[in-house]
Design a protein around this motif. Structure first.
Motif: not given
Ligand SMILES: C[S@@+](CC[C@H](N)C(=O)[O-])C[C@H]1O[C@@H](n2cnc3c(N)ncnc32)[C@H](O)[C@@H]1O
Length: 307
Positions: A290-294
């Motif tokens: 999620i941090e890389i791809n919200k």
């Protein structure tokens, strides 16, 4: 803005899906080819992937991406036509079926795609440009009640009646043609604190309605049953609660082997169980994904196996 999309739950979904290196797999939501590519990496030279997308930009992009790759067949069809596509390809059964629902980052971020309220463009929202009715047609021609119902049902937006009333007042003087016009109408009856959420909900509702996304999802799930090999898996990633509920209920119903009333002395319904549920609870992306791809934050993946 480039043509791009970061695939969600990539390793996890393909780990569940692919069990046979020489198998034939179906992906209903090709997008920019991320999941299809990952399926290919797990297959031998005799494995195959049949993938489709209703969006012609995604289809054209992948035609080039997979040019020369003999193991891939691509379609620009709705995924609900999975059984028709199988027939065209002379495939009796798939060894696994995947759908990664919703829209891609390209569709959300690119003005030319016309799916986001963040860019001013024609109010269209059709994934398949050959569909007859655009979102502008819908809000200019439908009754106020129908517009309110769609915004409430598919956007779960509490202010649906107020928004529909304002749309209905506005269009007396001028047709609503652009995303900016609709955005201003919504902003005029929405507390600025909640505006971003409300805009997302209304645009989502119109997109779901115009493309009959929930109806197509139901047809896809049902039609996949006739072409999924026994012991093979159906993997579905969804991004909002309406889709996830349909997948969950379908899996639950198809798992039942009897739907007679509980007090019936013997079973007379003739129902057979067609699915074993593999993921009792949906799989969600890790915090690091999620941090890389919200955009991954709302993803839920469910897996079932054909019995
Ligand atoms: C989340 S993206 C898929 C991304 C893809 N898995 C990848 O890795 O690039 C969803 C895609 O499904 C397509 N789509 C949505 N509904 C569809 C339908 N009913 N039939 C076929 N494609 C559909 C959209 O056009 C979009 O390209």
């Amino acid at each position: 803005m480039g043509l791009s999309h970061t695939p969600v739950l990539l390793r996890e979904s393909i780990d569940y899906l692919v069990a046979k290196k020489s198998g034939v797999y179906f992906e209903g939501t090709l997008g920019f080819g991320g999941h299809t590519q990952e399926i290919l990496t797990r297959l031998s030279g005799t494995g195959r992937v049949v993938s489709t997308d209703v969006d012609s930009t995604a289809f054209d992009y992948c035609k080039k991406l997979f040019d020369g790759e003999k193991r891939v067949s691509l379609y620009n069809y709705n995924f609900s036509l999975i059984d028709v596509i199988a027939k065209i390809e002379s495939i009796e059964f798939f060894d696994g079926v995947l759908a990664d629902l919703g829209v891609s980052s390209y569709q959300l971020d690119n003005a030319a795609a016309g799916f986001s309220y963040k860019v001013n463009t024609e109010l269209d929202l059709r994934l398949n440009k050959s569909l007859r009715k655009t979102a502008a047609d819908f809000i200019n021609l439908e009754t106020e009640k129908m517009i309110a119902d769609v915004i409430f049902e598919f956007g779960e937006e509490k202010n649906s009646r107020k928004i529909a009333r304002r749309i209905s007042d506005f269009r007396i003087n001028k047709k609503i043609e652009t995303t900016d016009e609709l955005k201003k109408i919504i902003a005029s009856v929405t507390n600025p604190r909640y505006l971003t959420k409300t805009l997302s909900r209304v645009f989502q509702a119109l997109r779901i309605y115009v493309n009959d996304e929930l109806g197509e999802l139901r047809s896809f799930l049902e039609n996949s049953m006739s072409v999924l090999k026994k012991g093979s898996r159906l993997v579905v990633i969804s991004y909002h609660s309406l889709e996830d509920r349909i997948v969950k209920e379908f899996f639950k119903y198809e798992n039942l082997s009897c739907v007679c009333p509980p007090d019936a002395p013997i079973c007379t319904c003739g129902k057979v169980s067609r699915l074993n549920i593999i993921t009792k609870k949906p799989i969600t992306p890790s915090q690091s994904e999620i941090e890389i791809n919200k955009r991954a934050h709302s993803a839920k993946m469910r897996v079932a196996e054909r019995t």
